[in-house]
Design an enzyme around this catalytic site. Structure first.
Site, mmCIF file in Angstrom:
data_model
loop_
_atom_site.group_PDB
_atom_site.id
_atom_site.type_symbol
_atom_site.label_atom_id
_atom_site.label_comp_id
_atom_site.label_asym_id
_atom_site.label_seq_id
_atom_site.Cartn_x
_atom_site.Cartn_y
_atom_site.Cartn_z
ATOM 1 N N VAL A 1 0.835 -1.203 0.000
ATOM 2 C CA VAL A 1 0.000 0.000 0.000
ATOM 3 C C VAL A 1 0.870 1.253 0.000
ATOM 4 O O VAL A 1 1.777 1.380 0.833
ATOM 5 C CB VAL A 1 -0.922 0.007 1.233
ATOM 6 C CG1 VAL A 1 -1.854 1.216 1.202
ATOM 7 C CG2 VAL A 1 -1.739 -1.282 1.303
ATOM 8 N N PRO A 2 0.599 2.219 -0.902
ATOM 9 C CA PRO A 2 1.398 3.452 -0.938
ATOM 10 C C PRO A 2 0.889 4.478 0.067
ATOM 11 O O PRO A 2 -0.269 4.446 0.490
ATOM 12 C CB PRO A 2 1.172 3.945 -2.364
ATOM 13 C CG PRO A 2 -0.238 3.516 -2.668
ATOM 14 C CD PRO A 2 -0.420 2.192 -1.966
ATOM 15 N N THR B 1 0.451 7.532 -0.719
ATOM 16 C CA THR B 1 -0.337 8.507 -1.471
ATOM 17 C C THR B 1 -1.829 8.179 -1.472
ATOM 18 O O THR B 1 -2.669 9.073 -1.495
ATOM 19 C CB THR B 1 0.167 8.590 -2.921
ATOM 20 O OG1 THR B 1 0.306 7.262 -3.439
ATOM 21 C CG2 THR B 1 1.494 9.313 -2.984
ATOM 22 N N ASN B 2 -2.170 6.913 -1.483
ATOM 23 C CA ASN B 2 -3.580 6.490 -1.487
ATOM 24 C C ASN B 2 -3.772 5.365 -0.474
ATOM 25 O O ASN B 2 -4.174 4.255 -0.835
ATOM 26 C CB ASN B 2 -3.991 5.992 -2.881
ATOM 27 C CG ASN B 2 -3.713 7.008 -3.973
ATOM 28 O OD1 ASN B 2 -4.274 8.098 -3.984
ATOM 29 N ND2 ASN B 2 -2.846 6.657 -4.901
ATOM 30 N N GLY C 1 6.246 2.852 -4.841
ATOM 31 C CA GLY C 1 7.393 3.354 -5.589
ATOM 32 C C GLY C 1 8.031 2.289 -6.457
ATOM 33 O O GLY C 1 7.792 1.088 -6.288
ATOM 34 N N GLY D 1 4.438 0.600 -12.939
ATOM 35 C CA GLY D 1 5.582 1.498 -13.041
ATOM 36 C C GLY D 1 5.146 2.935 -12.834
ATOM 37 O O GLY D 1 3.965 3.224 -12.613
ATOM 38 N N CYS E 1 -1.060 8.455 -9.714
ATOM 39 C CA CYS E 1 0.005 8.298 -10.710
ATOM 40 C C CYS E 1 -0.452 8.591 -12.128
ATOM 41 O O CYS E 1 0.375 8.793 -13.015
ATOM 42 C CB CYS E 1 0.606 6.893 -10.633
ATOM 43 S SG CYS E 1 -0.582 5.562 -10.932
ATOM 44 N N GLU F 1 8.131 12.526 -13.568
ATOM 45 C CA GLU F 1 6.918 12.430 -12.746
ATOM 46 C C GLU F 1 7.053 13.296 -11.503
ATOM 47 O O GLU F 1 8.069 13.268 -10.809
ATOM 48 C CB GLU F 1 6.665 10.978 -12.333
ATOM 49 C CG GLU F 1 5.377 10.797 -11.544
ATOM 50 C CD GLU F 1 5.177 9.371 -11.073
ATOM 51 O OE1 GLU F 1 4.042 8.866 -11.197
ATOM 52 O OE2 GLU F 1 6.140 8.769 -10.569
ATOM 53 N N LEU G 1 -2.948 0.308 -11.981
ATOM 54 C CA LEU G 1 -3.015 0.526 -13.426
ATOM 55 C C LEU G 1 -1.792 -0.090 -14.097
ATOM 56 O O LEU G 1 -0.698 0.454 -14.021
ATOM 57 C CB LEU G 1 -3.093 2.031 -13.726
ATOM 58 C CG LEU G 1 -4.112 2.846 -12.912
ATOM 59 C CD1 LEU G 1 -4.108 4.304 -13.362
ATOM 60 C CD2 LEU G 1 -5.506 2.254 -13.006
#
Length: 503
Positions: free
Chosen positions: A115-116, A118-119, A199, A217, A250, A339, A418
């Protein structure tokens, strides 16, 4: 005797994986109706707790936008649920009567969910729903900076699932987050598949673990505004997307590419809607705080334009929503060509749409190949050219990229994983759904008869093989029998050998 923290975290990882394995063995026997009742309850619980979990995520990580995190949680709880609720993921899922093939779903087993930060909460909701919909167990490994909110989200989903009839332990989450614990889960014999969002280093580790994995990616989405575009709408889409949760998705835009003929109109529209065009000195200051030798500066991720500007030491007008820096090229010398999971955009001006097409390609080849590209245009020829030629698996048209890529504003499968396909180092090019988390058994009946090659010439072969053992003819018989030419004998031998597939 107390265990060291890292050893304790490793033990927790093992315990969670074992519990999930035991629970999943029982869960694998559940019917489609039982599974659907459980994920319905999970969806409701996630929706009811969407605001609380969003607040917890913002408070813990210190970045993002509360209202947008609520939207992401609700999208995961309701949007994903509505898309998957009628999927067949247990028992017979397809039947081809003409070819007499029956497809039967079998779960993968136990999934490790990375889990990142960011979300964090929306990813737990999404991954829990798609995992249990396909009768799998899942154990989450949170990002250290989002450990509490990730754990809380997992607890909400687990409690709802168990109350609806799921086995205890079907959803687990590390409470002691260490690299050792994450590695232990990755190599655990109880884990069957890794679903990695995070990441590049973490995704690479997942693929290097020896386990089957789905990972994604980096995104580096170019947004092309073509001469025929509705410019106010295009700019509105880009700003709405880039500021959604302060650019932490992303699939959000990273660079704007425009045709020279509409440059002034686009710049004016960006300024009108809250875009601030930095001069060269300001751009250099922002670039210095955006990146470190190891990559993007975590302190800048998910920050508002005002916070980024303050960190960089530049002054911007009140009401600024995004910072924009013009770039002349792509690569290390042009940091805004990479990015940026925050409210900063690169800006490119090209002679015509063909040159813009090449610039978009260069941006993708530098970073983000396979991910996403967005085109703002009313020219079908241009749109089709981009769709056919660009090395990405999501080509979005006239929509905010962050929201279109995850399926919020488009008909794509709702997803927070994704795939970038083999071009981007992923094992899938799809938006990942429960159908990626099942094995399929196939029951196939015979529909064609087969005659072995050796049986086709069996009779001829028997006669030919018997000829040499016949008793020698008498002199009278020899004089009465017609002579057989050598060439005819050779012909018969070749036919027999051919029937036996002898070369």
């Amino acid at each position: 005797m107390l265990l060291d923290y890292d050893l304790s975290s490793i033990q927790e990882a093992r315990d969670l994986a074992r519990k999930a394995r035991q629970a999943q063995k029982a869960f694998a026997e559940y019917s489609q109706e039982e599974v659907d009742r459980i994920i319905c309850a999970m969806s409701e619980a996630a929706a009811q707790n969407a605001e609380w979990l969003a607040r917890m995520a913002v408070d813990e990580t210190k970045f993002g936008v509360f209202a947008d995190k609520v939207t992401k949680n609700l999208f995961a709880a309701r949007g994903v649920y509505e898309y998957i609720k009628d999927m067949k993921t247990a028992g017979i899922i397809r039947e081809d009567r003409a070819n007499k093939v029956v497809e039967i779903a079998a779960p993968v087993g136990v999934i490790m969910g990375i889990v990142p930060s960011t979300n964090p909460t929306s990813t737990v909701i999404y991954k829990s729903l798609i995992s249990l919909k396909s009768r799998n167990g899942i154990v989450f490994s949170p990002h250290p900076s989002a450990a509490r909110c990730t754990y809380a989200a997992a607890q909400v989903l687990h409690e709802a699932a168990v109350k609806a009839g799921a086995p205890e332990g079907i959803i687990g989450c590390l409470s002691k987050v260490t690299m050792q614990a994450t590695n232990e889960l990755m190599k655990s014999s109880e884990i069957d598949l890794i679903l990695a969002t995070g990441g590049s280093a973490m995704v690479k580790a997942a693929y290097s673990s020896g386990k089957p994995a789905y990972g994604v990616g980096p995104g580096n989405v170019p947004a092309f505004i073509e001469a025929s575009a509705d410019i106010p709408h295009a700019v509105s889409c880009i700003i709405a997307s880039k500021t959604f949760d302060n650019g932490t998705i992303c699939a959000s835009e990273q660079a704007v590419v425009v045709e020279e003929s509409i440059k002034d109109q686009v710049i004016a529209e960006f300024k009108r809607q809250g875009g601030y065009f930095m001069n060269a000195e300001e751009t250099a200051k922002v670039c210095r705080i955006l990146f470190t030798p190891r990559g993007m500066n975590p302190a800048v991720v998910g920050r508002s334009a005002q916070v980024v500007a303050q960190m960089a030491g530049i002054t911007i007008p009140e009401g600024t929503k995004v910072l924009i820096g013009e770039q002349a090229g792509v690569g290390k010398e042009y940091p805004l060509s990479h990015e940026k999971l925050t409210t900063v955009l690169g800006f490119y001006v090209e002679k015509d749409w063909r040159a813009a097409c090449e610039r978009c390609l260069a941006l993708l080849e530098e970073e983000g190949i396979g991910h996403t590209l967005v085109v703002h245009s009313r020219n079908e020829e241009v749109i089709n050219e981009f769709a056919l030629k660009k090395p990405v698996f999501r080509i979005l048209v006239n929509t905010p990229s962050a929201l279109g890529g995850v399926g919020y504003t488009t008909g794509l499968a709702p997803s927070f994983t994704l795939g970038c396909g083999t071009w981007g180092g992923s094992s899938t090019s799809d938006n990942v759904t429960p159908l990626h988390l099942i094995n399929i058994k196939r029951l196939a009946h015979g529909i064609k008869e087969y005659t072995p090659s050796w049986s086709k010439g069996q009779q001829t072969a028997a006669v030919a093989c018997a000829a040499p053992v016949v008793s020698a003819p008498t002199a009278a018989a020899q004089s009465a029998a017609p002579a057989i030419a050598v060439t005819e004998i050779e012909k018969i031998v070749r036919q027999v050998m051919a029937s036996l597939q002898i070369k």
